[in-house]
Design a protein around this motif. Structure first.
Motif, PDB file in Angstrom:
ATOM      1  N   ALA A   1       0.882  -1.204   0.205  1.00 51.09           N
ATOM      2  CA  ALA A   1      -0.028   0.001  -0.145  1.00 51.09           C
ATOM      3  C   ALA A   1       0.920   1.176   0.071  1.00 51.09           C
ATOM      4  CB  ALA A   1      -0.893  -0.116   1.131  1.00 51.09           C
ATOM      5  N   ALA A   2       2.028   1.125   0.448  1.00 49.32           N
ATOM      6  CA  ALA A   2       2.985   2.212   0.586  1.00 49.32           C
ATOM      7  C   ALA A   2       3.809   2.501  -0.598  1.00 49.32           C
ATOM      8  CB  ALA A   2       3.885   2.057   1.733  1.00 49.32           C
ATOM      9  N   LEU A   3       3.746   3.783  -1.206  1.00 47.21           N
ATOM     10  CA  LEU A   3       4.326   4.072  -2.362  1.00 47.21           C
ATOM     11  C   LEU A   3       5.889   4.038  -1.908  1.00 47.21           C
ATOM     12  CD1 LEU A   3       4.770   5.389  -5.129  1.00 47.21           C
ATOM     13  CD2 LEU A   3       4.357   7.732  -4.042  1.00 47.21           C
ATOM     14  N   ASP A   4       6.256   4.463  -0.805  1.00 49.38           N
ATOM     15  CA  ASP A   4       7.782   4.591  -0.702  1.00 49.38           C
ATOM     16  C   ASP A   4       8.538   3.337  -0.552  1.00 49.38           C
ATOM     17  OD1 ASP A   4       7.075   7.189   0.162  1.00 49.38           O
ATOM     18  OD2 ASP A   4       6.829   6.703   2.191  1.00 49.38           O
ATOM     19  N   ARG A   5       7.959   2.021  -0.437  1.00 49.08           N
ATOM     20  CA  ARG A   5       8.385   0.945  -0.426  1.00 49.08           C
ATOM     21  C   ARG A   5       8.669  -0.008  -1.820  1.00 49.08           C
ATOM     22  NH1 ARG A   5       5.142  -0.752   4.799  1.00 49.08           N
ATOM     23  NH2 ARG A   5       6.535   0.110   6.318  1.00 49.08           N
ATOM     24  N   VAL A   6       8.061   0.906  -2.869  1.00 50.69           N
ATOM     25  CA  VAL A   6       8.098   0.448  -4.103  1.00 50.69           C
ATOM     26  C   VAL A   6       9.519   0.150  -4.760  1.00 50.69           C
ATOM     27  CG1 VAL A   6       7.198   0.580  -6.621  1.00 50.69           C
ATOM     28  CG2 VAL A   6       5.831   0.793  -4.587  1.00 50.69           C
ATOM     29  N   PRO A   7      10.176   1.303  -4.794  1.00 49.99           N
ATOM     30  CA  PRO A   7      11.707   1.340  -5.380  1.00 49.99           C
ATOM     31  C   PRO A   7      12.320   0.188  -4.657  1.00 49.99           C
ATOM     32  CG  PRO A   7      11.020   3.445  -5.089  1.00 49.99           C
ATOM     33  CD  PRO A   7       9.916   2.693  -4.389  1.00 49.99           C
TER      34      PRO A   7
END
Length: 450
Positions: free
Chosen positions: A388-394
């Motif tokens: 759900a968290a954008l920050d964890r995608v990379p």
């Protein structure tokens, strides 16, 4: 023409063999088959069936001789069209050149010895194949017959199934000696309420002839024994479910009529469950199937684990909370599937688990990159991660790529129909979820189910 005679599970040879052998110019078979074949003409060439390639070459050379040299006869154990030599002969010479006389397979004989039908059994061969496929099938299904081989026998199977709750029935030297008909019944009453026999004690001999043995043992007992070369087949049973309703289709049960079930089909806590839209794409990328093993990491309610099990895979669900583990088990029981629920935190707990074919990761918090790295290094085929968290995608993408996987993904946003007063409908948006997946470029072929 090549005449193939299935000898069933013992000697002497069946009546079909006598007529075929009378006109034989070449006879191929195991040593015990050739020794039992007393009607082979003195002029016939005999080839002991060991390595397959030399035997096939001998048959090819014989077929080039004039027809008056006699016929080629192959003697094979059991039913030669059931995981037998008929496949190799048809591929080499063509099915139209084969005349096959089937015998009774070891699988049919073993189930007959314990008084069970086997139209609902899954049959898997571990002879000359990776044992992990057989293990995964045994973990996922209540009635499995495993054709064994060197290095893939009852001991190895038992060692891999110690915690499965299954019972192993080991059938050895089937057909050797007279059948006494004194086999004790398995405990099948719990499945349907109709069984009346009680199960023999683990390790007891349920049937014996001069050399034939059909023994019921626990996996731990199987692992502790040296079974020798006489084992024909091992039946792996969940005794609470060995009696199934009458069916029209043999083999494993048909796949589920639908998947990506509604969240209401599962017990969950505070809506902490993978939504069905996300589950649908995750299942498509995981591709769970019979003979494979799937991990569900951060399982929560176990909805993904249960859906993978419904599609035929063996599944291990890892959950760090005790109430979550119980919830996973309850949901698996409610849907009638087997899921191994493991209490512990990833990635530490993963070191004790057998390697997966595919992994779904639905939780992990700050440890998510480390969890993805650990899973991606061991997954044989694919890893799917929901966030759900954008920050964890990379960081997740980098972990998948660093492990050698081809990475892709989507942002899933959906709006569901929701009622409004006045008999009208609106669209209610669900929270967006990132779904990333990594696929191994060259699939590892060991243990792939066929």
């Amino acid at each position: 023409m090549i005449t193939v005679v299935g000898t069933g599970t013992g000697a002497p040879l069946p009546p079909d063999a006598g007529a075929a052998l009378a006109g034989a110019g070449l006879v191929v078979g195991g040593r015990r088959h050739l020794a039992a074949a007393t009607t082979i003409p003195d002029t016939a060439e005999r080839v002991v069936l060991g390595p397959l390639a030399p035997a096939l070459d001998a048959i090819e050379q014989f077929l080039e001789k004039p027809a008056d040299q006699g016929r080629a006869v192959v003697l094979a154990s059991g039913d030669p069209g059931f995981f037998g030599i008929v496949r190799a002969l048809a591929e080499r010479f063509g099915a139209e050149r084969l005349e096959v006389h089937p015998g009774v397979s070891s699988v049919a004989t073993a189930f007959a010895r314990i008084g069970l039908t086997w139209d609902d059994a899954v049959v898997v061969s571990a002879h000359g194949r990776d044992l992990r496929t057989a293990v995964n099938v045994c973990r996922a299904h209540p009635k499995v017959a495993v054709l064994t081989g060197p290095g893939s026998g009852p001991a190895e199977l038992g060692a891999a199934l110690r915690s499965s709750g299954r019972v192993l029935v080991v059938a050895s030297a089937l057909g050797a000696g007279a059948y006494s008909g004194a086999a004790s019944a398995l405990n099948t009453g719990a499945a349907s309420g109709t069984g009346t026999g009680s199960a023999p004690a683990a390790g007891s001999v349920t049937h014996s002839g001069e050399r034939e043995r059909v023994e019921r043992v626990t996996p731990a007992e199987a692992a502790a024994r040296d079974w020798g070369p006489a084992v024909n087949v091992v039946l792996c049973l969940d005794e609470t479910r060995v009696l199934s309703p009458m069916r029209a289709i043999a083999g494993p049960p048909p796949g589920p009529a639908q998947w990506a079930l509604e969240e209401g089909e599962f017990t969950h806590r505070d809506s902490m469950i993978t939504k069905f839209e996300v589950r649908a794409l995750a299942l498509a990328r995981l591709g769970p199937r019979l003979g494979e093993h799937v991990w569900d990491i951060g399982a929560g309610s176990g909805s993904v684990a249960v859906e993978c099990a419904r599609l035929g895979a063996a599944v291990t669900a890892v959950e760090k909370t005790l109430d979550g583990v119980e919830r996973v088990r309850a949901n698996a029981a409610a849907h009638g599937v087997d899921v191994t629920a493991v209490h512990g935190a990833a990635p530490t707990v993963l070191s004790d688990l057998p390697d997966p074919d595919a992994v779904f990761i639905g939780g992990g918090g700050r440890e998510l990159p480390a969890i993805v790295t650990a899973c991606a290094r061991r997954a044989r085929r694919s890893v799917v991660v929901a966030m759900a968290a954008l920050d964890r995608v990379p960081a997740v993408r980098d972990a998948l790529v660093a492990a050698g996987l081809d990475c892709d993904g989507v942002l899933l946003q959906s709006s569901r129909l929701a009622p409004l007063p006045g008999d009208v409908t609106r669209l209610a948006a669900t929270n967006p979820v990132f779904l990333l997946w990594g696929v191994r470029p060259v699939a590892r072929s060991e243990g792939v189910a066929h």
